[in-house]
Scaffold this active site. Structure first.
Site, PDB file in Angstrom:
ATOM      1  N   PHE A  50      45.533  39.845  41.385  1.00 58.50           N
ATOM      2  CA  PHE A  50      44.314  40.597  41.107  1.00 58.50           C
ATOM      3  C   PHE A  50      43.125  39.686  41.419  1.00 58.50           C
ATOM      4  O   PHE A  50      43.292  38.557  41.889  1.00 58.50           O
ATOM      5  CB  PHE A  50      44.322  41.042  39.644  1.00 58.50           C
ATOM      6  CG  PHE A  50      43.360  42.154  39.314  1.00 58.50           C
ATOM      7  CD1 PHE A  50      43.139  43.194  40.193  1.00 58.50           C
ATOM      8  CD2 PHE A  50      42.682  42.149  38.096  1.00 58.50           C
ATOM      9  CE1 PHE A  50      42.257  44.221  39.875  1.00 58.50           C
ATOM     10  CE2 PHE A  50      41.803  43.169  37.772  1.00 58.50           C
ATOM     11  CZ  PHE A  50      41.590  44.202  38.671  1.00 58.50           C
ATOM     12  N   THR A 101      42.685  34.334  34.860  1.00 62.60           N
ATOM     13  CA  THR A 101      44.026  34.208  35.448  1.00 62.60           C
ATOM     14  C   THR A 101      44.345  35.291  36.470  1.00 62.60           C
ATOM     15  O   THR A 101      45.500  35.414  36.894  1.00 62.60           O
ATOM     16  CB  THR A 101      45.075  34.264  34.320  1.00 62.60           C
ATOM     17  OG1 THR A 101      44.889  35.481  33.566  1.00 62.60           O
ATOM     18  CG2 THR A 101      44.928  33.072  33.380  1.00 62.60           C
ATOM     19  N   GLU A 102      43.364  36.067  36.884  1.00 67.92           N
ATOM     20  CA  GLU A 102      43.614  37.223  37.741  1.00 67.92           C
ATOM     21  C   GLU A 102      44.351  36.871  39.028  1.00 67.92           C
ATOM     22  O   GLU A 102      45.234  37.616  39.479  1.00 67.92           O
ATOM     23  CB  GLU A 102      42.284  37.917  38.083  1.00 67.92           C
ATOM     24  CG  GLU A 102      41.674  38.690  36.914  1.00 67.92           C
ATOM     25  CD  GLU A 102      40.769  37.860  36.038  1.00 67.92           C
ATOM     26  OE1 GLU A 102      40.014  38.430  35.239  1.00 67.92           O
ATOM     27  OE2 GLU A 102      40.829  36.602  36.141  1.00 67.92           O
ATOM     28  N   VAL A 103      44.002  35.723  39.654  1.00 66.46           N
ATOM     29  CA  VAL A 103      44.629  35.391  40.943  1.00 66.46           C
ATOM     30  C   VAL A 103      46.130  35.149  40.798  1.00 66.46           C
ATOM     31  O   VAL A 103      46.868  35.213  41.789  1.00 66.46           O
ATOM     32  CB  VAL A 103      43.957  34.150  41.591  1.00 66.46           C
ATOM     33  CG1 VAL A 103      42.529  34.468  41.990  1.00 66.46           C
ATOM     34  CG2 VAL A 103      44.018  32.934  40.670  1.00 66.46           C
TER      35      VAL A 103
END
Length: 257
Positions: free
Chosen positions: A139, A133-135
């Site tokens: 991130f 889920t970084e985007v």
């Protein structure tokens, strides 16, 4: 250790994330203790297979966001050092000379899903969610991407890394992030049974060599990869385990590894 528990049962080494109040989120200290635990298990001759598991409802929620916020005040050099710290953990697990099984009893998100991705096998419960889920928080899934591309290929990796969508356990199985979806009441027993199957039926040295080759050969040219494979083949033939195994097979004897 403060955030990690390490113990053994027979020839299985158990490394347990023990920060349930923070959903077992990763910080510099947690990564440090994980590296120490994997080093200890690797050097322990009494351990043949390692299980990575967690206490609490979540397996691992990824990076501790409070910790990430603190890192924003760091210099590039300081952030690079911290990034290398996580990179070293993932590389350590991926190239460790012992089989690592992820026992996923709850959600594995972002860096937590990365941990699952670098293990050799993964068993999970139907209720668990997975995702990178970084985007969605500005991130990037930088380090895990290198391993995920090897594991599942470019198209599937793009779907997961660029959308940031959470997927179900069954979808994670279809994406080949996990090997099996098991009822929560059966998870621990299933993982232990699988680990003991590897322990009793397979040569420790052969599994180590095979895992090492899988990690190395993908970065080689066809010619270099085949040469490396031939050299490892010759090396394995001269090993004590190979001599024992072939002798037992020819004599129709059951071998105890």
């Amino acid at each position: 250790m403060e955030f990690i528990e390490y113990g053994k049962k027979g020839q299985i080494g158990y490394i347990t994330l023990n920060r349930p109040e923070k959903r077992n989120a990763l910080s510099y200290e947690v990564v440090t203790e994980l590296k120490e635990a994997f080093s200890e298990a690797s050097q322990d001759d009494g351990v043949k297979v390692i299980v990575l598991r967690a206490n609490g409802k979540a397996f691992c929620a990824g990076a501790d966001l409070g910790y990430l916020q603190q890192l924003q005040a760091n210099t590039y050099e300081e952030n690079l050092e911290d990034s290398n710290h996580l990179k070293e953990l993932f590389y350590q697990i991926y190239t460790l000379d012992k089989i690592v099984i992820a026992q996923v009893q709850g959600h594995a998100i972002a860096g937590g899903c990365g941990l699952v991705s670098v293990c050799d096998f993964a068993f999970t419960v139907p209720e668990a969610k997975f995702g990178y889920t970084e985007v969605r928080i500005g991130f990037i899934p930088a380090i895990v991407k290198v391993f995920l591309l090897r594991k599942i290929g470019e198209m599937k990796s793009k779907e997961l890394l660029l959308t940031g969508e959470l997927i179900s356990a069954d979808e994670a199985r279809a994406y080949e992030i996990v090997n099996k979806v098991v009822a929560a009441s059966e998870l621990e027993e299933m993982v232990e049974s699988f680990a003991n199957m590897l322990i009793s039926k397979n040569s420790k040295q052969s599994m180590a060599f095979t895992k090492q080759m899988i990690a190395k050969v993908q970065g080689m040219s066809l010619e270099d990869g085949l040469q490396y494979a031939a050299e490892m083949n010759a090396k394995a033939r001269a090993s004590e385990d190979c001599q024992r195994g072939i002798a037992a097979f020819l004599n129709k004897e059951e071998i105890k590894w």
